[in-house]
Design a protein around this motif. Sequence first.
Motif, short mmCIF file in Angstrom:
data_model
loop_
_atom_site.label_atom_id
_atom_site.label_comp_id
_atom_site.label_asym_id
_atom_site.label_seq_id
_atom_site.Cartn_x
_atom_site.Cartn_y
_atom_site.Cartn_z
N GLY A 377 30.49 5.25 29.54
CA GLY A 377 31.08 4.74 28.30
C GLY A 377 31.94 5.77 27.62
N HIS A 378 31.44 7.00 27.50
CA HIS A 378 32.22 8.07 26.87
C HIS A 378 33.47 8.38 27.67
CE1 HIS A 378 28.33 9.64 24.73
NE2 HIS A 378 28.92 8.64 24.08
N MET A 379 33.34 8.40 28.99
CA MET A 379 34.48 8.73 29.86
C MET A 379 35.61 7.72 29.67
SD MET A 379 34.54 9.19 34.01
CE MET A 379 33.91 7.51 34.27
N PHE A 380 35.27 6.42 29.69
CA PHE A 380 36.31 5.40 29.56
C PHE A 380 36.81 5.29 28.12
CE2 PHE A 380 34.86 3.99 33.74
CZ PHE A 380 36.07 3.66 34.33
N THR A 381 35.97 5.58 27.15
CA THR A 381 36.43 5.59 25.76
C THR A 381 37.51 6.65 25.57
OG1 THR A 381 34.30 4.80 24.89
CG2 THR A 381 35.72 6.02 23.37
N LEU A 382 37.26 7.85 26.07
CA LEU A 382 38.24 8.92 25.96
C LEU A 382 39.50 8.60 26.75
CD1 LEU A 382 39.15 11.75 25.14
CD2 LEU A 382 37.85 12.66 27.07
N ILE A 409 52.10 -0.64 14.26
CA ILE A 409 50.81 -0.20 14.80
C ILE A 409 50.97 0.32 16.23
CG2 ILE A 409 48.48 -0.90 15.43
CD1 ILE A 409 48.51 -2.87 13.17
N LEU A 410 51.61 -0.49 17.10
CA LEU A 410 51.73 -0.11 18.50
C LEU A 410 52.49 1.20 18.69
CD1 LEU A 410 52.56 -3.61 20.07
CD2 LEU A 410 50.37 -2.37 20.15
N GLY A 411 53.49 1.44 17.86
CA GLY A 411 54.29 2.64 17.98
C GLY A 411 53.68 3.88 17.37
N ASN A 412 52.53 3.73 16.70
CA ASN A 412 51.85 4.86 16.10
C ASN A 412 50.74 5.31 17.04
OD1 ASN A 412 49.94 6.45 14.54
ND2 ASN A 412 50.98 5.73 12.70
N GLY A 413 50.96 6.42 17.76
CA GLY A 413 49.99 6.87 18.74
C GLY A 413 48.64 7.17 18.15
N LEU A 414 48.61 7.76 16.95
CA LEU A 414 47.33 8.07 16.32
C LEU A 414 46.56 6.80 16.00
CD1 LEU A 414 48.45 10.89 13.84
CD2 LEU A 414 47.75 11.07 16.23
N ALA A 415 47.27 5.78 15.54
CA ALA A 415 46.61 4.51 15.22
C ALA A 415 46.08 3.86 16.49
CB ALA A 415 47.59 3.58 14.51
N MET A 416 46.93 3.75 17.50
CA MET A 416 46.52 3.06 18.73
C MET A 416 45.40 3.79 19.44
SD MET A 416 47.90 0.22 19.01
CE MET A 416 47.22 -0.07 20.64
N GLY A 417 45.48 5.13 19.49
CA GLY A 417 44.42 5.89 20.13
C GLY A 417 43.09 5.74 19.43
N SER A 418 43.13 5.78 18.09
CA SER A 418 41.89 5.68 17.31
C SER A 418 41.29 4.28 17.42
CB SER A 418 42.19 6.00 15.84
OG SER A 418 42.74 7.28 15.71
N ILE A 419 42.13 3.27 17.26
CA ILE A 419 41.64 1.89 17.34
C ILE A 419 41.05 1.62 18.72
CG2 ILE A 419 42.34 -0.53 17.34
CD1 ILE A 419 44.45 0.24 15.22
N ALA A 421 39.81 3.82 20.88
CA ALA A 421 38.57 4.57 21.05
C ALA A 421 37.41 3.90 20.33
CB ALA A 421 38.75 6.00 20.56
N VAL A 422 37.67 3.39 19.12
CA VAL A 422 36.62 2.69 18.37
C VAL A 422 36.16 1.44 19.12
CG1 VAL A 422 36.15 1.34 16.28
CG2 VAL A 422 37.26 3.56 16.09
N LEU A 423 37.13 0.63 19.58
CA LEU A 423 36.78 -0.62 20.26
C LEU A 423 36.07 -0.35 21.59
CD1 LEU A 423 40.01 -2.73 19.60
CD2 LEU A 423 37.80 -2.87 18.44
N MET A 424 36.54 0.64 22.34
CA MET A 424 35.90 0.96 23.61
C MET A 424 34.49 1.49 23.40
SD MET A 424 37.83 0.21 26.19
CE MET A 424 37.16 1.20 27.52
N GLN A 429 28.73 0.45 23.81
CA GLN A 429 27.45 0.50 23.09
C GLN A 429 26.77 -0.86 23.12
OE1 GLN A 429 28.02 1.96 19.11
NE2 GLN A 429 27.75 4.10 19.72
N MET A 430 27.57 -1.90 23.00
CA MET A 430 27.01 -3.26 22.95
C MET A 430 26.49 -3.70 24.31
SD MET A 430 29.96 -5.05 20.60
CE MET A 430 29.46 -6.69 21.11
N LYS A 431 27.11 -3.22 25.39
CA LYS A 431 26.73 -3.69 26.72
C LYS A 431 26.59 -2.49 27.65
CE LYS A 431 28.02 -6.98 30.35
NZ LYS A 431 29.03 -7.95 30.81
N PRO A 432 25.42 -1.86 27.68
CA PRO A 432 25.22 -0.71 28.57
C PRO A 432 25.47 -1.09 30.01
CG PRO A 432 23.40 -0.97 27.02
CD PRO A 432 24.23 -2.21 26.92
#
Length: 453
Positions: A377-382, A409-419, A421-424, A429-432
């Motif tokens: 999970g951590h590997m694919f999140t990163l 949103i799409l053109g903002n790398g910080l936004a897209m990367g953060s969003i 990472a949160v979703l991944m 976490q929800m489905k081990p």
Amino acid sequence: MATRDFPLPVDERLPWGQLLAFGLQHVLAMAAVPITSVFLVSKALGLPADLTINLISATFLVCGLGSILQAFGPLGFGARLPFVMVPGGAPIVMFVTLAQQRDLATASGAVILTALFYFLILPVFARCMKFFPRIVIGTLLLLVSVNLVKVYGGIIVGKPGAADFAAPVNIFLALATVGFTIVFARAFKGMLGQLSVLLGLVAGTVVAAALGMMSFANVAQGPLVSLPTLLPFGMPNFDIFAAVPLLIFSVISMVEATGQTVAVAEIAGRDIVMREDVPKTIRGDALMSLLGGVLGTSMIITSGENIGIVRATGVRSRYVTATAGAILVLVALAAPLGRLGAAIPAPVVGGTAMVVFAIIGTMGIDMLRQVDLRDRGHMFTLAAGLVMGLLPILVPGLYSKFPPNAQVILGNGLAMGSITAVLMNLLFQMKPQPRTDAPSAGAPVDVAEARAQ
């Protein structure tokens, strides 16, 4: 229960001489941001010289007051951490675009509406702090570092198509500044070692002057005192639809402020409660953006630059950034000081910034080092966060054919990367993930990895 008989590094009150020296170092390391932001707005909109000077004064004033506010945190406005506030890069572009499409009154109105929106959405955002573990914040810090290095690399080489684009002398000057900074950091100990960033900038400036790349002709010209003007563009026009891009950015800014607060608190040695302390940073951003909107600036917020300068210098006291804030207020009112700062060549400032901002990446790496990246999970999140975050940073125009609102949103790398990472992180976490392979007999098994899977 034992009590501390000495202050935390963040609460240390240094002697006045050190406060002034370290505060000046923070100011010089960050001053390029407000200066270049105002020049960008002025050149893009064709503003007259007197209005440009007025906006420089207003920007420095709000940055200074905001830095003091973040240092002392009265009434929950400010995190009581070593932050220097600066104009946000993305909001500046949105401000200019809106002013070009509509007018300056509408752009100022959008900044004010966005500042008020911070207060409206903050209670909801504060409940989402649990969605920002180290894997997410570490990813964000890496993206912040790459983005800032790219921005200031562009400042060093100049504008494509210009006569001096990628001029070897500019690149030499930037690399010389980087080299001086590293040499000073290696050679000096104690206070001089902590001042290595400032000393590197001064050495780079001396080299620039020797090469004839500095001009002080305009420093003594013009007024001695510059006072900001309330509502310099007239009464703001409050158009909620025109403000949508900035309103969307405000949520992105809250995500960035979360990572910055956690990272700076960790460097400064202060234990924080994210749900309580992160909103204090955001309230300070909101209040200063509101004041900035009234004075004609774009949004004034905390920035990732703080992480790099605090880690690079080792100066963690919030009283230093409060002193830096006081210096910024003085610069705002004393026009010759602002013109002197503007005389420092861009390659020197860019070289200093490159060292500071690359260190932010090391902070992200250090934070990710504390995460078990062998966990699937951590590997694919990163990995997913870096893919979605780096693409718009490294490939300009990637989403240029998408609708304008989607590009925000799409053109903002910080936004897209953060969003991402949160979703991944939530997804895993929800489905081990079930274990799909069994270890061979006698093979070592990582207990933490086995439990995670």
